[in-house]
Design a protein around this motif. Structure first.
Motif, mmCIF file in Angstrom:
data_model
loop_
_atom_site.group_PDB
_atom_site.id
_atom_site.type_symbol
_atom_site.label_atom_id
_atom_site.label_comp_id
_atom_site.label_asym_id
_atom_site.label_seq_id
_atom_site.Cartn_x
_atom_site.Cartn_y
_atom_site.Cartn_z
ATOM 1 N N LEU A 46 39.953 53.260 44.933
ATOM 2 C CA LEU A 46 40.509 54.612 44.823
ATOM 3 C C LEU A 46 42.019 54.593 45.048
ATOM 4 C CD1 LEU A 46 37.706 56.635 46.662
ATOM 5 C CD2 LEU A 46 38.192 56.584 44.200
ATOM 6 N N MET A 47 42.468 53.721 45.939
ATOM 7 C CA MET A 47 43.906 53.593 46.171
ATOM 8 C C MET A 47 44.598 53.084 44.900
ATOM 9 S SD MET A 47 46.060 51.324 48.920
ATOM 10 C CE MET A 47 46.170 49.855 47.915
ATOM 11 N N VAL A 48 43.979 52.139 44.196
ATOM 12 C CA VAL A 48 44.553 51.632 42.948
ATOM 13 C C VAL A 48 44.641 52.754 41.919
ATOM 14 C CG1 VAL A 48 44.151 50.084 40.988
ATOM 15 C CG2 VAL A 48 43.880 49.228 43.320
ATOM 16 N N ALA A 49 43.590 53.579 41.830
ATOM 17 C CA ALA A 49 43.604 54.706 40.890
ATOM 18 C C ALA A 49 44.730 55.679 41.244
ATOM 19 C CB ALA A 49 42.259 55.413 40.902
ATOM 20 N N TRP A 50 44.910 55.966 42.522
ATOM 21 C CA TRP A 50 45.991 56.853 42.957
ATOM 22 C C TRP A 50 47.350 56.252 42.595
ATOM 23 C CZ3 TRP A 50 49.796 56.030 46.735
ATOM 24 C CH2 TRP A 50 50.574 57.152 47.030
ATOM 25 N N GLN A 51 47.494 54.944 42.807
ATOM 26 C CA GLN A 51 48.761 54.296 42.484
ATOM 27 C C GLN A 51 49.034 54.344 40.978
ATOM 28 O OE1 GLN A 51 48.306 50.449 44.341
ATOM 29 N NE2 GLN A 51 49.242 51.153 46.227
ATOM 30 N N ALA A 52 47.983 54.215 40.182
ATOM 31 C CA ALA A 52 48.155 54.309 38.722
ATOM 32 C C ALA A 52 48.670 55.695 38.342
ATOM 33 C CB ALA A 52 46.842 53.995 38.013
ATOM 34 N N PHE A 60 60.860 54.589 37.786
ATOM 35 C CA PHE A 60 60.980 53.133 37.792
ATOM 36 C C PHE A 60 59.579 52.511 37.857
ATOM 37 C CE2 PHE A 60 64.729 54.903 39.910
ATOM 38 C CZ PHE A 60 65.721 54.428 39.065
ATOM 39 N N PRO A 61 58.821 52.580 36.767
ATOM 40 C CA PRO A 61 57.420 52.153 36.813
ATOM 41 C C PRO A 61 57.222 50.664 37.105
ATOM 42 C CG PRO A 61 58.062 52.688 34.567
ATOM 43 C CD PRO A 61 59.188 53.104 35.453
ATOM 44 N N MET A 62 58.105 49.804 36.661
ATOM 45 C CA MET A 62 57.899 48.377 36.917
ATOM 46 C C MET A 62 58.098 48.035 38.396
ATOM 47 S SD MET A 62 56.589 47.288 34.396
ATOM 48 C CE MET A 62 56.580 46.118 33.114
ATOM 49 N N LEU A 63 59.030 48.696 39.060
ATOM 50 C CA LEU A 63 59.168 48.503 40.505
ATOM 51 C C LEU A 63 57.925 49.015 41.225
ATOM 52 C CD1 LEU A 63 62.882 49.509 41.220
ATOM 53 C CD2 LEU A 63 61.868 47.230 41.279
ATOM 54 N N ARG A 64 57.434 50.147 40.771
ATOM 55 C CA ARG A 64 56.231 50.735 41.360
ATOM 56 C C ARG A 64 55.017 49.832 41.178
ATOM 57 N NH1 ARG A 64 54.946 54.937 44.681
ATOM 58 N NH2 ARG A 64 55.475 56.954 43.905
ATOM 59 N N VAL A 65 54.932 49.175 40.012
ATOM 60 C CA VAL A 65 53.778 48.324 39.761
ATOM 61 C C VAL A 65 53.804 47.093 40.673
ATOM 62 C CG1 VAL A 65 54.536 46.790 37.862
ATOM 63 C CG2 VAL A 65 52.219 47.597 37.909
ATOM 64 N N ARG A 67 55.055 47.022 43.703
ATOM 65 C CA ARG A 67 54.623 47.528 45.010
ATOM 66 C C ARG A 67 53.124 47.781 45.015
ATOM 67 N NH1 ARG A 67 57.452 52.624 47.644
ATOM 68 N NH2 ARG A 67 57.320 53.262 45.501
ATOM 69 N N ALA A 68 52.611 48.386 43.959
ATOM 70 C CA ALA A 68 51.180 48.692 43.881
ATOM 71 C C ALA A 68 50.344 47.416 43.915
ATOM 72 C CB ALA A 68 50.883 49.494 42.614
ATOM 73 N N LEU A 69 50.751 46.407 43.171
ATOM 74 C CA LEU A 69 50.005 45.148 43.169
ATOM 75 C C LEU A 69 50.083 44.450 44.521
ATOM 76 C CD1 LEU A 69 50.841 43.754 39.624
ATOM 77 C CD2 LEU A 69 48.632 44.567 40.463
ATOM 78 N N THR A 70 51.262 44.447 45.102
ATOM 79 C CA THR A 70 51.437 43.816 46.415
ATOM 80 C C THR A 70 50.530 44.475 47.448
ATOM 81 O OG1 THR A 70 53.718 43.253 45.898
ATOM 82 C CG2 THR A 70 53.107 43.263 48.226
ATOM 83 N N MET A 71 50.536 45.795 47.477
ATOM 84 C CA MET A 71 49.735 46.509 48.467
ATOM 85 C C MET A 71 48.242 46.402 48.170
ATOM 86 S SD MET A 71 51.812 47.292 50.703
ATOM 87 C CE MET A 71 50.505 47.948 51.709
ATOM 88 N N SER A 72 47.861 46.498 46.909
ATOM 89 C CA SER A 72 46.444 46.434 46.548
ATOM 90 C C SER A 72 45.842 45.074 46.887
ATOM 91 C CB SER A 72 46.257 46.715 45.055
ATOM 92 O OG SER A 72 46.715 47.991 44.726
#
Length: 162
Positions: A46-52, A60-65, A67-72
């Motif tokens: 669910l956290m991955v879905a929220w991050q998406a 800045f979607p590539m920076l966000r991705v 961070r999202a991958l690192t945290m996930s």
């Protein structure tokens, strides 16, 4: 912006590792441990879905991705490490050696990276089931989650260009 993302990610990772280090672990029975782990993995999904969703709004979607991958991935590994440490408390013979929190995190990382040094091995059926679940979910994380988040980031980039 890059420095902000790096600092936020570093703080979040530090917080996650501090929680892993201080939250009391109990030795769970095999059924409750598996159910708790599956519930936690569902929460991580669910956290991955929220991050998406957040990626779709990010300038800045590539920076966000990143961070999202690192945290996930970090959360995923900490969840399995917690499970292995709890399982080791409940049944010290479930692994080839009793696992400390550091050992459990190390083991979760070696399973995720498919290095598998062989110094720690699951011995009981329950431990083998949980490790097998991690191996299967590793494939999902590598194959689906990464592709999903990168796809969403690319979509956002194309929206920004057009």
């Amino acid at each position: 912006m890059l420095s902000r993302v790096v600092v936020e990610t570093a703080l979040a990772l530090t917080g996650l590792l501090v929680l892993y280090a201080v939250v009391p672990l109990r030795g769970f029975g095999s059924v409750s441990a598996v159910l708790g782990l599956l519930g936690s993995v569902l929460g991580a999904g669910l956290m991955v879905a929220w991050q998406a969703r957040q990626l779709l709004r990010s300038p800045f979607p590539m920076l966000r991705v990143v961070r999202a991958l690192t945290m996930s991935v970090s959360l995923f590994l900490v969840l399995f490490a917690s499970s292995y440490a709890s399982e080791s408390l409940a049944g010290p013979g479930d692994f080839s050696q009793p696992l400390t929190r550091v050992d459990a995190l190390y083991f979760a990382i070696t399973v995720f990276t498919t290095v598998g040094f062989g110094d720690i091995t699951p011995v009981s059926e329950t431990a083998r089931i949980v490790v097998s679940v991690q191996m299967l979910l590793d494939l999902v994380v590598i194959g689906v989650v990464i592709k999903l988040l990168l796809g969403v980031a690319r979509k956002r980039l194309s929206e920004q260009e057009g």
